[in-house]
Design a protein around this motif. Sequence first.
Motif: not given
Length: 153
Positions: A144-151
């Motif tokens: 579970v991650r904070s917002t990333t740039t990964i689509p």
Amino acid sequence: MSNITGFRKRTAAVLGATALIVAGGVATALPASAGPNCPSGYHCVFSASIANNNKHAFFSSDIDFRNDYFDVYGNVVNDDVHAASNSSNSGYESHYYRDLNYGGGLLFCVNPGSSVDSWQLPDDGIDGNSDSDSKAGEATSLRVRSTTTIPCF
């Protein structure tokens, strides 16, 4: 100009601007809505499709799906994830990995308030065989991650 006329013009301008903001997509900045068939605050996986109630809900990251079980049939979650839904109410993405402890490469990820159904994930029909083209039936851990740039889905 009278106070009433001025008030009406200012009110109309504010209402018009509000309509433009909502119509312009700014509403996406509001807290994420729940993903389908998943309780608020959770990251859910399904053994078939999202419409299927055979699911498991995670509240946070999990490095090993081998000790997690689906609700209805009791089958092990490991290498049996065919759909996922994200109902994070804090903006966290769900990142699913091929191996234990987030290893083996990222399979797919799901944005808050979104989902991925079984027909959207490539599937070779053999769960857990580590086929590089297959995404369904291969997940072993969730980060579970904070917002990333990964689509993500």
